[in-house]
Design an enzyme around this catalytic site. Structure first.
Site, PDB file in Angstrom:
ATOM      1  N   ASN A  43       1.005  -1.162   0.096  1.00  0.00           N
ATOM      2  CA  ASN A  43       0.091   0.055  -0.095  1.00  0.00           C
ATOM      3  C   ASN A  43       0.916   1.296  -0.130  1.00  0.00           C
ATOM      4  OD1 ASN A  43      -2.302   1.397   0.018  1.00  0.00           O
ATOM      5  ND2 ASN A  43      -3.032   1.047   2.011  1.00  0.00           N
ATOM      6  N   HIS A  47     -14.239  -4.786  11.686  1.00  0.00           N
ATOM      7  CA  HIS A  47     -13.946  -3.437  12.393  1.00  0.00           C
ATOM      8  C   HIS A  47     -15.044  -2.722  12.518  1.00  0.00           C
ATOM      9  CE1 HIS A  47      -9.604  -3.271  10.392  1.00  0.00           C
ATOM     10  NE2 HIS A  47      -9.939  -4.412  10.767  1.00  0.00           N
ATOM     11  N   ARG A  77     -13.024  -5.817  16.109  1.00  0.00           N
ATOM     12  CA  ARG A  77     -12.046  -4.743  16.597  1.00  0.00           C
ATOM     13  C   ARG A  77     -12.955  -3.584  16.563  1.00  0.00           C
ATOM     14  NH1 ARG A  77      -7.342  -2.202  12.753  1.00  0.00           N
ATOM     15  NH2 ARG A  77      -8.918  -0.618  12.149  1.00  0.00           N
ATOM     16  N   TYR A  96      -6.450   6.944  13.662  1.00  0.00           N
ATOM     17  CA  TYR A  96      -6.373   5.909  12.852  1.00  0.00           C
ATOM     18  C   TYR A  96      -7.471   4.892  13.028  1.00  0.00           C
ATOM     19  CZ  TYR A  96      -5.601   1.078  11.288  1.00  0.00           C
ATOM     20  OH  TYR A  96      -6.185   0.113  10.898  1.00  0.00           O
ATOM     21  N   ASP A 149      -6.553  -1.952  17.695  1.00  0.00           N
ATOM     22  CA  ASP A 149      -5.101  -1.556  17.080  1.00  0.00           C
ATOM     23  C   ASP A 149      -4.972  -0.284  17.629  1.00  0.00           C
ATOM     24  OD1 ASP A 149      -3.358  -1.349  15.321  1.00  0.00           O
ATOM     25  OD2 ASP A 149      -4.389  -1.797  13.557  1.00  0.00           O
ATOM     26  N   HIS A 168      -1.854   0.858  16.371  1.00  0.00           N
ATOM     27  CA  HIS A 168      -1.211   1.230  15.140  1.00  0.00           C
ATOM     28  C   HIS A 168       0.426   1.957  15.448  1.00  0.00           C
ATOM     29  CE1 HIS A 168      -1.664   2.353  10.894  1.00  0.00           C
ATOM     30  NE2 HIS A 168      -2.337   1.149  10.893  1.00  0.00           N
ATOM     31  N   GLU A 228      -3.305  -4.486  19.287  1.00  0.00           N
ATOM     32  CA  GLU A 228      -2.456  -4.620  18.391  1.00  0.00           C
ATOM     33  C   GLU A 228      -1.257  -3.501  18.286  1.00  0.00           C
ATOM     34  OE1 GLU A 228      -5.015  -5.571  14.809  1.00  0.00           O
ATOM     35  OE2 GLU A 228      -3.513  -4.756  13.413  1.00  0.00           O
ATOM     36  N   GLU A 278       2.049  -6.805  11.440  1.00  0.00           N
ATOM     37  CA  GLU A 278       1.332  -6.574   9.936  1.00  0.00           C
ATOM     38  C   GLU A 278       2.383  -5.978   8.974  1.00  0.00           C
ATOM     39  OE1 GLU A 278      -2.052  -4.102  11.029  1.00  0.00           O
ATOM     40  OE2 GLU A 278      -1.160  -2.392  10.019  1.00  0.00           O
ATOM     41  N   ARG A 305       0.936 -11.413  13.374  1.00  0.00           N
ATOM     42  CA  ARG A 305       0.161 -10.765  12.580  1.00  0.00           C
ATOM     43  C   ARG A 305       0.639 -10.967  10.849  1.00  0.00           C
ATOM     44  NH1 ARG A 305      -2.390  -6.787  12.283  1.00  0.00           N
ATOM     45  NH2 ARG A 305      -4.316  -7.717  11.678  1.00  0.00           N
ATOM     46  N   HIS A 340      -2.941 -10.357   9.221  1.00  0.00           N
ATOM     47  CA  HIS A 340      -3.359  -8.851   8.761  1.00  0.00           C
ATOM     48  C   HIS A 340      -4.325  -9.350   7.427  1.00  0.00           C
ATOM     49  CE1 HIS A 340      -2.078  -4.933   6.627  1.00  0.00           C
ATOM     50  NE2 HIS A 340      -3.277  -4.689   7.540  1.00  0.00           N
ATOM     51  N   ASP A 377      -6.290  -3.547   1.594  1.00  0.00           N
ATOM     52  CA  ASP A 377      -5.123  -3.275   0.749  1.00  0.00           C
ATOM     53  C   ASP A 377      -4.500  -4.602   0.411  1.00  0.00           C
ATOM     54  OD1 ASP A 377      -4.543  -2.271   3.522  1.00  0.00           O
ATOM     55  OD2 ASP A 377      -2.473  -2.598   2.958  1.00  0.00           O
ATOM     56  N   GLU A 410      -7.826 -11.177  10.083  1.00  0.00           N
ATOM     57  CA  GLU A 410      -8.798  -9.968   9.990  1.00  0.00           C
ATOM     58  C   GLU A 410      -9.299 -10.050   8.821  1.00  0.00           C
ATOM     59  OE1 GLU A 410      -5.882  -6.914   9.423  1.00  0.00           O
ATOM     60  OE2 GLU A 410      -7.411  -5.321  10.194  1.00  0.00           O
ATOM     61  N   TRP A 464       2.706   6.577  12.324  1.00  0.00           N
ATOM     62  CA  TRP A 464       1.089   6.659  11.938  1.00  0.00           C
ATOM     63  C   TRP A 464       0.583   5.347  12.112  1.00  0.00           C
ATOM     64  CZ3 TRP A 464      -1.448   3.894   8.027  1.00  0.00           C
ATOM     65  CH2 TRP A 464      -2.842   3.959   8.084  1.00  0.00           C
TER      66      TRP A 464
HETATM   67  O1  EZ4 Z   1      -3.361   0.462   8.358  1.00  0.00           O
HETATM   68  O2  EZ4 Z   1      -3.397  -2.280   5.886  1.00  0.00           O
HETATM   69  O3  EZ4 Z   1      -4.879  -3.754  11.128  1.00  0.00           O
HETATM   70  N1  EZ4 Z   1      -4.940  -3.156  10.108  1.00  0.00           N
HETATM   71  C1  EZ4 Z   1      -4.325  -2.176   9.882  1.00  0.00           C
HETATM   72  C2  EZ4 Z   1      -4.539  -1.686   8.564  1.00  0.00           C
HETATM   73  C3  EZ4 Z   1      -3.108  -0.798   7.942  1.00  0.00           C
HETATM   74  C4  EZ4 Z   1      -3.093  -0.836   6.434  1.00  0.00           C
HETATM   75  C5  EZ4 Z   1      -2.003  -0.260   5.691  1.00  0.00           C
HETATM   76  O4  EZ4 Z   1      -1.992  -0.227   4.569  1.00  0.00           O
HETATM   77  O5  EZ4 Z   1      -3.563  -1.663  10.699  1.00  0.00           O
HETATM   78  O6  EZ4 Z   1      -5.683  -0.791   8.414  1.00  0.00           O
HETATM   79 CO    CO Z   2      -3.191  -2.921  12.186  1.00  0.00          CO
END
Ligand code: EZ4
Ligand code: CO
Length: 402
Positions: free
Chosen positions: A37, A122, A147, A159, A210, A212, A236, A262, A283, A312, A316, A339, A402
């Site tokens: 991605n 999600h 999630r 996020y 998550d 992130h 996560e 991931e 993951r 994961h 994407d 997921e 991020w």
């Molecule tokens: O941000 O796949 O758990 N899922 C994630 C995703 C990631 C994207 C990044 O391309 O964290 O949403």
């Molecule tokens: Co994630």
């Protein structure tokens, strides 16, 4: 039997995907996902310019040898671009082998270990109220694991909160969108969310969250402790995982399970995390971790150390990756969760597939091979569109993960 051609197909049916299609002299073909991605064209070039010429004339059934040839032969090892390209080749070769054998791929790697693959969806919303409505929707759809992500009071964005509820697409602009992050606001808010969700939905539904990659280990430890009353299945990516030993600090303080991986590409990204039992779920998935061949190696190591899979499965990762992941998920002894972010109908049409969702489980296709393909004519109608993942800054402007 020989490989005669390999095509790299870039298409954007609502989002960008890179797919490798390998063709053999007896007409059998296989597909592999190569989508990274925000960096799609780097992998497309790696395949077209460097890998495809080396595939022509090879025996497609020499899967392990081809993996080693591409990994050791490049000299430059690992990294997401290299490993996504190797993954695409490996996945396509397993697809071909399944078709030659007349068997779904999961039967070639040990056969079924469970009746279905438990997936999580999600639920998210700007407010806790909005998120509760979404949790109810996933419960109604039959999901056993959900999630939950919400907006954070005082912050414009974060996020995991999407405009279009069943679909989440963070790569939303050619030049990255800028988000602003506050760890203190986040840490204060998240326990209030899960307090509400547990209260409304009871103890049975599995809940996940998550982070992130946004915390330090001691901040993650505080988060894990504050969520213990709500029995999460995992938090996560609590911290960026370059420093594997950093996870020891989280472990010393909390029994909330931890899931990571991931963005991992090889077993070397998680060898210490697994060996020291610093995580509970790994993951990694097919496309970014070197294909079915290498992912199984990661999961086998994990099985020795009480670590389960939690692959994961964001949008994407194409339906080709999802199809392959499900064959692995249904076969391995230490499966945990998968997921499952739904693809849009445009994506589903470009990638016809035989896997299906029922009662909270995904079921792999029973067709020979992976049971997924790419409609190349339709794919050609959706040209590539530049799209980047967002960046993140602290309130004072400092760059943050991020
Ligand atoms: O941000 O796949 O758990 N899922 C994630 C995703 C990631 C994207 C990044 O391309 O964290 O949403
Ligand atoms: Co994630």
């Amino acid at each position: 039997m020989r490989i005669t051609e390999a095509r790299v197909i870039v298409t954007c049916p609502d989002r960008n995907f890179v797919t490798l299609k390998i063709i053999t002299d007896d007409g059998v073909t296989g597909v592999g996902d190569a989508t990274l991605n925000g960096r799609e064209l780097a992998v497309a070039s790696y395949l077209t310019d460097h890998v495809v010429p080396q595939l022509i004339g090879r025996d497609p059934t020499r899967i392990e040898d081809t993996w080693q040839y591409l990994y050791k032969g490049a000299y430059w090892r690992r990294g997401p671009v290299t490993m996504s390209a190797i993954a695409a080749v490996d996945t396509a070769l397993w697809d071909i082998l399944g078709k030659l054998a007349g068997l779904p791929v999961y039967k070639l790697i040990g056969g079924r270990s469970r009746e279905g693959v438990t997936v999580y969806g999600h639920a998210n919303g700007d407010t806790v109220e909005d998120a509760l409505v979404e949790v109810a929707r996933y419960v109604d759809l039959g999901y056993r694991a959900i999630r939950v992500q919400t907006g954070i009071p005082g912050m414009a964005s974060t996020y995991g909160v999407s405009k279009d509820k069943l679909f989440y697409e963070p790569a939303d602009a050619a030049i990255p969108t800028e988000n602003v992050w506050s760890t203190s606001r986040y840490l204060n808010h998240v326990p209030t969310v899960f307090n509400r969700v547990r209260d409304e939905f009871g103890p049975d539904v599995k809940l996940l969250h998550d982070v992130h990659h946004r915390l330090t280990p001691i901040e993650a430890a505080r988060l894990g402790k504050s969520l213990e009353p709500f029995s999460l299945t995992w938090i996560e990516d609590p911290v960026p995982a370059e420093l594997q030993e950093g996870f020891r600090l989280i472990r010393q303080h909390t029994t909330t399970p931890v899931a990571v991986g991931e963005v991992f590409n090889t077993v070397w990204d998680c060898e210490q995390l697994i060996r020291e039992q610093l995580i509970d779920y790994i993951r990694a998935t097919v496309v970014h971790a070197g294909g079915i061949t290498h992912l199984r190696r990661i999961f086998d190591l994990a099985a020795l150390h009480h670590v389960r899979s939690g692959s994961h499965g964001a949008t994407d990762l194409s339906p080709v990756c999802m199809a392959a992941a499900l064959h692995v998920d249904v076969a391995i002894p230490n499966f945990g969760l998968q997921e499952y972010m739904r693809h849009t109908s445009a994506t589903d049409e470009v990638f016809p597939h035989g896997y299906h969702f029922e009662g909270g489980y995904l079921h792999p296709s029973e067709e020979p091979g992976l049971g997924v393909d790419i409609d190349e004519e339709l794919a050609a109608q959706y040209p590539y569109k530049p799209a980047s993942l967002p960046v993140n800054r602290l309130e004072d402007g400092t760059m943050h993960s991020w």
